[in-house]
Design a protein around this motif. Structure first.
Motif, PDB file in Angstrom:
ATOM      1  N   SER A 280      -9.087  17.519  21.582  1.00  0.00           N
ATOM      2  CA  SER A 280      -8.645  18.846  21.969  1.00  0.00           C
ATOM      3  C   SER A 280      -8.788  19.079  23.479  1.00  0.00           C
ATOM      4  CB  SER A 280      -9.457  19.869  21.178  1.00  0.00           C
ATOM      5  OG  SER A 280      -9.183  21.145  21.620  1.00  0.00           O
TER       6      SER A 280
ATOM      7  N   PHE B  15      -1.566  14.200  23.697  1.00  0.00           N
ATOM      8  CA  PHE B  15      -0.712  13.159  23.111  1.00  0.00           C
ATOM      9  C   PHE B  15       0.767  13.496  23.292  1.00  0.00           C
ATOM     10  CE2 PHE B  15      -4.436  12.155  20.441  1.00  0.00           C
ATOM     11  CZ  PHE B  15      -4.391  10.769  20.450  1.00  0.00           C
TER      12      PHE B  15
ATOM     13  N   PHE C 113       4.070  11.709  21.538  1.00  0.00           N
ATOM     14  CA  PHE C 113       4.470  10.632  20.621  1.00  0.00           C
ATOM     15  C   PHE C 113       5.938  10.264  20.838  1.00  0.00           C
ATOM     16  CE2 PHE C 113       1.134  13.081  18.496  1.00  0.00           C
ATOM     17  CZ  PHE C 113       0.228  12.083  18.198  1.00  0.00           C
TER      18      PHE C 113
ATOM     19  N   TYR D  40       7.232  15.073  17.068  1.00  0.00           N
ATOM     20  CA  TYR D  40       6.221  15.615  16.150  1.00  0.00           C
ATOM     21  C   TYR D  40       5.896  17.072  16.437  1.00  0.00           C
ATOM     22  CZ  TYR D  40       5.196  11.039  14.153  1.00  0.00           C
ATOM     23  OH  TYR D  40       5.284   9.855  13.496  1.00  0.00           O
ATOM     24  N   LEU D  41       6.928  17.849  16.696  1.00  0.00           N
ATOM     25  CA  LEU D  41       6.709  19.298  16.804  1.00  0.00           C
ATOM     26  C   LEU D  41       6.637  19.871  15.396  1.00  0.00           C
ATOM     27  CD1 LEU D  41       9.208  20.237  19.668  1.00  0.00           C
ATOM     28  CD2 LEU D  41       6.769  19.711  19.840  1.00  0.00           C
ATOM     29  N   LEU D  42       5.934  20.966  15.239  1.00  0.00           N
ATOM     30  CA  LEU D  42       5.841  21.600  13.926  1.00  0.00           C
ATOM     31  C   LEU D  42       7.102  22.428  13.715  1.00  0.00           C
ATOM     32  CD1 LEU D  42       2.103  22.732  13.961  1.00  0.00           C
ATOM     33  CD2 LEU D  42       3.083  20.516  13.416  1.00  0.00           C
TER      34      LEU D  42
ATOM     35  N   PHE E   5       7.445  26.365  13.808  1.00  0.00           N
ATOM     36  CA  PHE E   5       6.925  27.041  14.998  1.00  0.00           C
ATOM     37  C   PHE E   5       7.964  26.946  16.116  1.00  0.00           C
ATOM     38  CE2 PHE E   5       3.458  25.895  12.373  1.00  0.00           C
ATOM     39  CZ  PHE E   5       2.384  26.711  12.651  1.00  0.00           C
ATOM     40  N   THR E   6       8.035  27.989  16.931  1.00  0.00           N
ATOM     41  CA  THR E   6       8.979  27.969  18.056  1.00  0.00           C
ATOM     42  C   THR E   6       8.452  27.022  19.143  1.00  0.00           C
ATOM     43  OG1 THR E   6       7.859  29.765  19.190  1.00  0.00           O
ATOM     44  CG2 THR E   6       9.591  30.381  17.622  1.00  0.00           C
TER      45      THR E   6
ATOM     46  N   GLU F 223       5.361  28.494  20.569  1.00  0.00           N
ATOM     47  CA  GLU F 223       4.220  28.370  19.645  1.00  0.00           C
ATOM     48  C   GLU F 223       3.721  26.931  19.570  1.00  0.00           C
ATOM     49  OE1 GLU F 223       5.526  32.084  16.719  1.00  0.00           O
ATOM     50  OE2 GLU F 223       6.077  30.023  16.197  1.00  0.00           O
TER      51      GLU F 223
ATOM     52  N   MET G  79       1.813  26.215  22.818  1.00  0.00           N
ATOM     53  CA  MET G  79       0.538  26.921  23.016  1.00  0.00           C
ATOM     54  C   MET G  79      -0.507  26.565  21.953  1.00  0.00           C
ATOM     55  SD  MET G  79      -0.169  29.803  20.882  1.00  0.00           S
ATOM     56  CE  MET G  79       0.631  30.577  19.492  1.00  0.00           C
ATOM     57  N   LEU G  80      -0.068  25.891  20.876  1.00  0.00           N
ATOM     58  CA  LEU G  80      -0.955  25.680  19.725  1.00  0.00           C
ATOM     59  C   LEU G  80      -2.300  25.015  20.073  1.00  0.00           C
ATOM     60  CD1 LEU G  80      -0.790  26.522  16.826  1.00  0.00           C
ATOM     61  CD2 LEU G  80       0.215  24.318  16.266  1.00  0.00           C
ATOM     62  N   PRO G  81      -2.333  23.911  20.840  1.00  0.00           N
ATOM     63  CA  PRO G  81      -3.645  23.302  21.127  1.00  0.00           C
ATOM     64  C   PRO G  81      -4.593  24.273  21.829  1.00  0.00           C
ATOM     65  CG  PRO G  81      -1.876  21.804  21.727  1.00  0.00           C
ATOM     66  CD  PRO G  81      -1.232  23.125  21.421  1.00  0.00           C
TER      67      PRO G  81
ATOM     68  N   PHE H  84      -4.470  27.602  21.697  1.00  0.00           N
ATOM     69  CA  PHE H  84      -4.834  28.664  20.743  1.00  0.00           C
ATOM     70  C   PHE H  84      -5.884  28.142  19.762  1.00  0.00           C
ATOM     71  CE2 PHE H  84      -3.098  31.532  17.146  1.00  0.00           C
ATOM     72  CZ  PHE H  84      -4.006  32.527  17.450  1.00  0.00           C
ATOM     73  N   MET H  85      -5.705  26.891  19.296  1.00  0.00           N
ATOM     74  CA  MET H  85      -6.690  26.305  18.376  1.00  0.00           C
ATOM     75  C   MET H  85      -8.050  26.169  19.049  1.00  0.00           C
ATOM     76  SD  MET H  85      -4.186  23.405  16.718  1.00  0.00           S
ATOM     77  CE  MET H  85      -5.465  22.305  16.244  1.00  0.00           C
TER      78      MET H  85
ATOM     79  N   ARG I 272       3.081  20.694  25.444  1.00  0.00           N
ATOM     80  CA  ARG I 272       1.973  20.817  24.473  1.00  0.00           C
ATOM     81  C   ARG I 272       0.819  19.888  24.843  1.00  0.00           C
ATOM     82  NH1 ARG I 272       3.305  19.215  18.377  1.00  0.00           N
ATOM     83  NH2 ARG I 272       3.329  17.143  19.325  1.00  0.00           N
TER      84      ARG I 272
ATOM     85  N   MET J 104     -12.201  25.552  14.863  1.00  0.00           N
ATOM     86  CA  MET J 104     -11.092  26.464  15.125  1.00  0.00           C
ATOM     87  C   MET J 104     -11.490  27.877  14.666  1.00  0.00           C
ATOM     88  SD  MET J 104      -7.127  26.071  13.958  1.00  0.00           S
ATOM     89  CE  MET J 104      -7.149  24.339  13.541  1.00  0.00           C
TER      90      MET J 104
ATOM     91  N   PRO K 115      -6.327  31.328  14.858  1.00  0.00           N
ATOM     92  CA  PRO K 115      -5.375  30.213  14.748  1.00  0.00           C
ATOM     93  C   PRO K 115      -5.255  29.671  13.326  1.00  0.00           C
ATOM     94  CG  PRO K 115      -7.285  29.594  16.091  1.00  0.00           C
ATOM     95  CD  PRO K 115      -7.360  31.056  15.867  1.00  0.00           C
TER      96      PRO K 115
ATOM     97  N   ARG L  34       2.218  30.496   8.881  1.00  0.00           N
ATOM     98  CA  ARG L  34       3.491  29.905   9.264  1.00  0.00           C
ATOM     99  C   ARG L  34       3.857  28.735   8.342  1.00  0.00           C
ATOM    100  NH1 ARG L  34       6.086  30.838  13.940  1.00  0.00           N
ATOM    101  NH2 ARG L  34       5.280  32.914  13.680  1.00  0.00           N
TER     102      ARG L  34
ATOM    103  N   GLU M 163       2.847  16.519  10.126  1.00  0.00           N
ATOM    104  CA  GLU M 163       2.453  17.727  10.856  1.00  0.00           C
ATOM    105  C   GLU M 163       0.933  17.911  10.802  1.00  0.00           C
ATOM    106  OE1 GLU M 163       4.720  21.218  10.047  1.00  0.00           O
ATOM    107  OE2 GLU M 163       6.637  20.205  10.314  1.00  0.00           O
TER     108      GLU M 163
ATOM    109  N   LEU N 219      -4.154  17.164  17.772  1.00  0.00           N
ATOM    110  CA  LEU N 219      -4.289  18.262  18.740  1.00  0.00           C
ATOM    111  C   LEU N 219      -5.699  18.849  18.747  1.00  0.00           C
ATOM    112  CD1 LEU N 219      -0.940  20.217  18.105  1.00  0.00           C
ATOM    113  CD2 LEU N 219      -1.417  18.470  19.825  1.00  0.00           C
TER     114      LEU N 219
END
Lengths: 226, 434
Positions: free
Chosen positions: A86, A91, A93, A97-99, A102-103, A106, A109-111, A113-114, A158, B1, B5, B12, B305, B312
């Motif tokens: 984290s 990474f 790849f 490997y986007l989710l 999620f936009t 999103e 910003m995910l790492p 936010f996590m 990301r 976490m 989140p 989602r 995912e 991540l």
């Protein structure tokens, strides 16, 4: 040696099957220097991705040590490895490997936010990065509505959102057409360099490998400087 | 976490986005199926719960307001003056009414029929009490016992005897001679009104006469008298009337609350309701298994995912929490859906029964028409002779909230296995499979 961010010593990786033991990596020694770009090239199946996974804390070596500062990745707990991935590693790849739900914003910003739980702050940093990779007009698009090159640029944003020390890129342009590949590789090198992070690039493309400051060749599980 | 989140990712993953790539999204269909299954399983549960509550409440209220009172004060000996006790109780703050009642049994007969009757000699105040009038439906005549030999007759008893207001009928009660021999006594009563409690059990027995006629009509040796007491809230505070009466009378009396007096009946109703609900709850538990199955499909379909989330920085425990929360989301969505339709079905149960009854009779007539058989007589689905004529519905939102919490809890528990699978997923393996 103060600028070594990641140090591998005598690292081996063996995958055991019923029929035989596969020695993917053999006594690999490698130092990743702060702020430098390195490339690891070699034929398909030579163990490049396995080496990258070990460096990224997704896999553990069968023997040898991988040190990130004071942390021995081979002996680290799952929680320590998660924290390492984290905060220290970003990474990128081959496949983005986007989710998919999620936009772009999103995903980027995910790492952050996590890690922090602070959504507005994470979004702010992600917006800056997406702007840097030329995607400020695509923030609300899901991966399905982005081109291959755009997806990979989101993946770069990301990877950098938590300001990692090291960005590990596994064939980052391998699935893109030539024009998109050029754009992405230029962005990858420039944006990573701007943020003072180290870049470790795994590729079988000699041209891309040649862009790195330090170049290694992996063959039969053994690493050699080019 | 942190929680935010985890909540964001879980919501989602479960809800998805319309503009996300479609592809083969088996998991999303499975998730919708799980929500639907939970919703459907809750409809009968909530309907039965509310209808059972309504029926129990309806039957209990009729027994309490018309039969047992909220409490009864029984004197230790026959020499205690009940009138004094009644007056003292009526003047006690918190007591809304107190009346003397005497009870015995007899046989009512007319020229063509005879029936056993539970005779209740009551005071007019009891008949005028708002609690009484709320549950007594006057089918014929007046709700009054003003003159000697006036009688109010339960509707089912009146029907069996073939009498209506203004008619006279005979009542036989039995006394014992000094030597113990039975001495029948016949009293001629006049029907002042025909009343219904809306419950066959009560309407087929009750025969009301004036309290002032007790000594003349009822045999002393087989008559029991007491003071019936009512208070403000017999269901919210079921012991209030008893406690007030005990403090007002102090000694010489035993006071019983309505719960004690009809304990067997209420225990039986409560046990039946509990058993029904347990059976229905099993259906909900089975539906919750769908959550486990749907989440497992989601974990399988989103392996990459999940692996990316690990790369991540997500810990195994973070992923377990994410999918467990996802299970709870599914349970909550199903609970909302099921509660809405369950409550709608419960509040419209009388109309639903009427429609079912009509459909059932239409089908029988159609079959008769097609087979050339004679048209069948109209058959009620539930014979109102033996049930409350209309099922009273009282929505208890606390119970509904309990069901929702139980459903969410079951779904959360059912997500344990897929959550563990997600937590244990090897990211290297998942990413290599690409």
């Amino acid at each position: 040696m103060s600028d070594v961010v990641l140090s591998l010593r005598d690292v081996s990786r063996v995958f055991s099957t019923e029929a035989e033991d596969l020695h993917i990596l053999r006594s690999v020694d490698l130092d990743i220097l702060s702020g430098r770009s390195s490339s690891i090239s070699g034929p398909s199946g030579c163990g490049k991705s396995t080496l990258l996974s070990i460096m990224g804390g997704l896999d553990r070596p069968s023997s040898g040590t991988v040190m990130a500062g004071q942390l021995d990745l081979g002996k680290a707990t799952e929680t320590q490895l998660a924290s390492y991935r984290s905060t220290v590693i970003g990474f990128v790849f081959q496949s983005h490997y986007l989710l998919k739900d999620f936009t772009a914003l999103e995903n980027a910003m995910l790492p952050a936010f996590m890690l922090s739980g602070d959504r507005p702050g994470s979004e702010r940093v992600a917006r800056e990065l997406l702007d840097a990779v030329g995607l400020s007009a695509r923030l609300d698009h899901t991966p399905a509505r982005l081109s291959g090159g755009e997806r990979q640029r989101v993946a770069i944003a990301r990877a950098l959102v938590n300001s990692p020390s090291v960005v590990l890129a596994d064939e980052p342009t391998g699935s893109l057409d030539e024009d998109s590949a050029r754009t992405v590789e230029e962005l990858l090198f420039s944006v990573v360099a701007e943020r003072g992070a180290s870049l470790v690039l795994v590729t079988h493309d000699p041209r891309l490998a040649g862009l790195a400051e330090v170049r290694y060749q992996l063959r039969n599980g053994t690493l050699a400087t080019v | 976490m942190k929680g935010a989140p985890v909540f964001f990712i879980a919501s989602r993953l479960i809800a998805g986005r319309n503009d996300a790539s479609g592809g083969r999204d088996q998991a999303r269909r499975a998730l919708r199926g799980a929500v639907l299954a939970i919703g459907l399983s809750l409809v009968p549960l909530l309907t039965v719960m509310q209808v059972a509550d309504g029926m129990v409440q309806g039957i209990s209220a009729r027994y309490v307001e018309l039969g047992t009172y909220h409490a009864q004060a029984h004197a230790y000996s026959d020499t205690e003056p009940l009138a004094d006790a009644r007056d003292r109780l009526a003047a006690t703050p918190g007591v809304t009414g107190a009346w003397i009642e005497s009870q015995s049994v007899g046989v009512a007969f007319t020229s063509g029929a005879r029936e056993g009757a539970a005779i209740r000699a009551v005071e007019q105040g009891f008949l005028d009490d708002p609690g009484t009038t709320a549950y007594f439906e006057l089918e014929d005549g007046d709700l009054a016992l003003e003159r000697a030999n006036d009688a109010l007759v339960g509707s089912a008893l009146a029907a069996k005897l073939g009498i209506k207001s203004g008619d006279s009928f005979n009542l036989i009660t039995v006394r014992r001679s000094a030597s113990g021999e039975p001495l029948p006594k016949v009293s001629i009563l006049r029907v002042r009104g025909v009343v219904s409690a809306g419950y066959r059990e009560l309407d087929s027995q009750w025969l009301f006469i004036r309290q002032a006629d007790t000594a003349r009509v009822l045999p002393r040796e087989s008559t029991r008298s007491f003071v019936g007491i009512k208070s403000a809230d017999p269901f919210g505070e079921p012991e209030q009337a008893r406690l007030l009466a005990e403090s007002a009378l102090q000694q010489g009396y035993t006071v019983y609350s309505w719960k004690r007096l009809e304990r067997n009946l209420f225990e039986s109703l409560a046990s039946t309701r509990t058993m029904l609900l347990l059976i229905m709850a099993v259906t909900v538990a089975v539906a919750a298994v769908n959550v486990s199955s749907a989440l497992s499909t989601l974990v399988m379909e989103r392996r990459q995912e999940i692996a990316v989330l690990k790369s991540l920085g997500a810990r195994p425990s973070d992923l377990a929490r994410t999918f467990s929360l996802g299970g709870a989301f599914l349970g909550a969505a199903g609970a909302v859906l099921g509660s809405a339709f369950g409550l709608l079905a419960a509040t419209r149960i009388n109309e639903i029964l009427r429609v079912l009854e009509w459909l059932s009779n239409a089908a029988r007539r159609l079959v008769a028409l097609l087979t050339g058989s004679p048209a069948p007589a109209y058959a009620p689905l539930l014979d109102p002779e033996y049930y409350l004529q209309a099922i009273p519905i009282t929505l208890r939102f606390a119970d509904v909230a309990g069901v929702v919490i139980l459903t969410v809890g079951l779904s959360f528990a059912a997500s344990f296995l897929p959550a563990r699978k997600a937590a244990r997923l090897d990211p290297m393996d998942a990413l290599r499979r690409r």
